[in-house]
Design an enzyme around this catalytic site. Sequence first.
Site, PDB file in Angstrom:
ATOM      1  N   ARG A  29      16.383  25.404 -11.959  1.00  0.00           N
ATOM      2  CA  ARG A  29      15.746  24.844 -10.674  1.00  0.00           C
ATOM      3  C   ARG A  29      17.395  24.544  -9.462  1.00  0.00           C
ATOM      4  NH1 ARG A  29      10.395  26.022  -9.645  1.00  0.00           N
ATOM      5  NH2 ARG A  29       9.403  26.941 -10.049  1.00  0.00           N
ATOM      6  N   ARG A  33      14.666  21.621  -3.838  1.00  0.00           N
ATOM      7  CA  ARG A  33      13.797  20.951  -3.188  1.00  0.00           C
ATOM      8  C   ARG A  33      14.783  19.314  -3.300  1.00  0.00           C
ATOM      9  NH1 ARG A  33       8.030  22.804  -4.243  1.00  0.00           N
ATOM     10  NH2 ARG A  33       8.784  22.309  -5.745  1.00  0.00           N
ATOM     11  N   ARG A  42      15.691  27.075   4.098  1.00  0.00           N
ATOM     12  CA  ARG A  42      14.448  26.950   3.215  1.00  0.00           C
ATOM     13  C   ARG A  42      13.801  27.353   5.087  1.00  0.00           C
ATOM     14  NH1 ARG A  42      10.071  27.878   2.852  1.00  0.00           N
ATOM     15  NH2 ARG A  42       8.612  27.050   1.007  1.00  0.00           N
ATOM     16  N   ASP A  79      12.395  34.783  -7.939  1.00  0.00           N
ATOM     17  CA  ASP A  79      11.258  33.949  -8.456  1.00  0.00           C
ATOM     18  C   ASP A  79      10.604  35.251  -9.259  1.00  0.00           C
ATOM     19  OD1 ASP A  79       9.706  31.495  -8.051  1.00  0.00           O
ATOM     20  OD2 ASP A  79       8.444  33.536  -8.452  1.00  0.00           O
ATOM     21  N   TYR A 155       0.407  35.154 -14.622  1.00  0.00           N
ATOM     22  CA  TYR A 155       0.298  34.284 -13.508  1.00  0.00           C
ATOM     23  C   TYR A 155      -1.157  35.327 -11.940  1.00  0.00           C
ATOM     24  CZ  TYR A 155       3.232  30.402 -13.180  1.00  0.00           C
ATOM     25  OH  TYR A 155       3.653  29.082 -13.499  1.00  0.00           O
TER      26      TYR A 155
HETATM   27  O1  CP3 Z   1      17.629  27.138  -9.008  1.00  0.00           O
HETATM   28  C1  CP3 Z   1      16.746  28.511  -9.506  1.00  0.00           C
HETATM   29  O2  CP3 Z   1      16.710  27.927 -10.832  1.00  0.00           O
HETATM   30  C2  CP3 Z   1      16.340  30.328  -9.786  1.00  0.00           C
HETATM   31  C3  CP3 Z   1      15.326  29.818  -8.410  1.00  0.00           C
HETATM   32  C4  CP3 Z   1      13.941  29.793  -9.332  1.00  0.00           C
HETATM   33  C5  CP3 Z   1      12.905  30.060  -8.509  1.00  0.00           C
HETATM   34  N1  CP3 Z   1      12.057  30.317  -9.632  1.00  0.00           N
HETATM   35  C6  CP3 Z   1      12.736  29.634  -7.457  1.00  0.00           C
HETATM   36  C7  CP3 Z   1      12.088  29.048  -6.864  1.00  0.00           C
HETATM   37  C8  CP3 Z   1      13.641  30.579 -10.360  1.00  0.00           C
HETATM   38  C9  CP3 Z   1      14.772  31.200 -11.755  1.00  0.00           C
HETATM   39  C10 CP3 Z   1      12.090  30.688 -10.685  1.00  0.00           C
HETATM   40  C11 CP3 Z   1      11.530  30.187 -11.884  1.00  0.00           C
HETATM   41  C12 CP3 Z   1      10.239  30.504 -12.054  1.00  0.00           C
HETATM   42  N2  CP3 Z   1       9.141  30.703 -11.009  1.00  0.00           N
HETATM   43  C13 CP3 Z   1       9.339  30.441 -13.535  1.00  0.00           C
HETATM   44  C14 CP3 Z   1      10.450  29.441 -14.853  1.00  0.00           C
HETATM   45  C15 CP3 Z   1      10.473  28.695 -14.666  1.00  0.00           C
HETATM   46  C16 CP3 Z   1       9.771  27.543 -14.562  1.00  0.00           C
HETATM   47  O3  CP3 Z   1      10.473  26.545 -13.697  1.00  0.00           O
HETATM   48  O4  CP3 Z   1       9.074  27.032 -15.184  1.00  0.00           O
HETATM   49  C17 CP3 Z   1       7.949  30.036 -12.489  1.00  0.00           C
HETATM   50  C18 CP3 Z   1       6.293  30.100 -13.914  1.00  0.00           C
HETATM   51  C19 CP3 Z   1       7.844  30.196 -11.896  1.00  0.00           C
HETATM   52  C20 CP3 Z   1       7.133  30.457 -10.754  1.00  0.00           C
HETATM   53  C21 CP3 Z   1       6.892  29.795  -9.330  1.00  0.00           C
HETATM   54  N3  CP3 Z   1       7.337  29.912  -7.778  1.00  0.00           N
HETATM   55  C22 CP3 Z   1       6.118  28.235  -9.426  1.00  0.00           C
HETATM   56  C23 CP3 Z   1       4.686  28.023 -10.432  1.00  0.00           C
HETATM   57  C24 CP3 Z   1       5.815  27.970  -7.948  1.00  0.00           C
HETATM   58  C25 CP3 Z   1       5.776  26.373  -7.570  1.00  0.00           C
HETATM   59  C26 CP3 Z   1       5.613  25.527  -8.546  1.00  0.00           C
HETATM   60  C27 CP3 Z   1       7.171  25.124  -7.376  1.00  0.00           C
HETATM   61  O5  CP3 Z   1       7.806  24.623  -8.226  1.00  0.00           O
HETATM   62  O6  CP3 Z   1       7.548  25.227  -5.783  1.00  0.00           O
HETATM   63  C28 CP3 Z   1       7.309  28.652  -6.816  1.00  0.00           C
HETATM   64  C29 CP3 Z   1       8.203  28.290  -5.946  1.00  0.00           C
HETATM   65  C30 CP3 Z   1       9.775  28.419  -6.127  1.00  0.00           C
HETATM   66  N4  CP3 Z   1      10.426  29.114  -6.789  1.00  0.00           N
HETATM   67  C31 CP3 Z   1      10.662  27.383  -5.567  1.00  0.00           C
HETATM   68  C32 CP3 Z   1      11.639  27.814  -5.896  1.00  0.00           C
HETATM   69  C33 CP3 Z   1      12.757  27.129  -5.169  1.00  0.00           C
HETATM   70  C34 CP3 Z   1       9.773  26.348  -5.000  1.00  0.00           C
HETATM   71  C35 CP3 Z   1       9.733  26.920  -2.982  1.00  0.00           C
HETATM   72  C36 CP3 Z   1       9.646  25.982  -1.945  1.00  0.00           C
HETATM   73  O7  CP3 Z   1      11.030  25.963  -1.729  1.00  0.00           O
HETATM   74  O8  CP3 Z   1       8.656  25.785  -1.582  1.00  0.00           O
END
Ligand code: CP3
Length: 347
Positions: A29, A33, A42, A79, A155
């Site tokens: 990640r 943010r 964003r 994602d 999910y």
């Molecule tokens: O920088 C990176 O790692 C690359 C981008 C990336 C994102 N999600 C961007 C993201 C990667 C590799 C993921 C993987 C992901 N997504 C996982 C597996 C890894 C982990 O963290 O466990 C999972 C379970 C998800 C599903 C997901 N996506 C959830 C549950 C959420 C909401 C929770 C949160 O952190 O906001 C997301 C949204 C998400 N994916 C964001 C980002 C940057 C936040 C969205 C935003 O910018 O508002």
Amino acid sequence: MQPANVGIKPLLRVLGREPEETPPVWMMRQAGRYLPEYRAVREKAGGFLDLCFNPELAAEVTLQPVRRFGFDAAILFSDILIVPLALGRKVEFLVGEGPKLEPLADAESLSSLHETIDGKVLAPIYETVARVKSQLDTKTTLIGFCGAPWTVATYMVAGHATSDQAPARLFALRDPIGFGQLIDRIVEGSIEYLVGQLKAGAEVVQIFDTWAGVLGPDQFDKWCIRPTAKIVEGVRRQVPGAKIIGFPRGVNALALAYVEMTGVDAVGIDWTYEREIARDMLQPRVAVQGNVDPLALLAGGEALDREVDDVMATLGGGPLIFNLGHGILPPTPIAHVERMLKRVRAG
Ligand code: CP3
């Protein structure tokens, strides 16, 4: 004569199980943010999915942390829930609430899924990969990814994040055949998705199994190890020698079986995994990726220094990709990331 590995990127060298004096480092990640430049893009993009499907902006946020910190890897900005989307499910990200999908309550509802993933949906993601690749320097590795079938299914079944993944566990216990069909659909889609990323320029792919740790050994074997092994084999059939990192979060002792049966090149471990055991049992077989506690990074100071020193002292003598044990938390100060990197690179 120069050794054959001169010029190979550090992360790729470690995936070939050659230890590096200073381990390659990136953070799960890392685009997110906690970075003001991410928040600015964003906001400009609109919704989170709009950002994922905008190759220019998605490439930009992929590169931001690499530029700022000089990480050894860039991870595609996308994602794991893109695969359900390409299988025809409605997926939304609501601000402050996380992902929302139409729940898949039973085997009958599987008929509403596409047989195969829709390549048109994924085309912009592959374009992002190609754009990032064209802008990376010669030492930085581009990582693509997908979610593991089990984690993606949690999910899809519940329709949202849950604390214990009970809806998917219940589905799997009540109707293992129906649940197996869902898993198979995700396996096939994920193979195609990862092959598409590798063909577009990704050099490594990571399979995120964030919720692997809630399953007992039998269920873990059935729903995590075997589907992941099928993905690894399916990807390598089309891209021979493809480099793959698996991240079965929270599985502790079961990580060894995962490594032996999936054929991954590296395994990601979270901060609850005992480092001596990772050194003695995992590193002789594969590279290990991890495993700083993201809360230690948030805390900073001596708590962070101790954690970094322990990872380096215990795992630094073997093939190590220095990383966190899970994603960086949004309130983490940038200065703490800088402090961590300085300490890793000082040796
Ligand atoms: O920088 C990176 O790692 C690359 C981008 C990336 C994102 N999600 C961007 C993201 C990667 C590799 C993921 C993987 C992901 N997504 C996982 C597996 C890894 C982990 O963290 O466990 C999972 C379970 C998800 C599903 C997901 N996506 C959830 C549950 C959420 C909401 C929770 C949160 O952190 O906001 C997301 C949204 C998400 N994916 C964001 C980002 C940057 C936040 C969205 C935003 O910018 O508002």
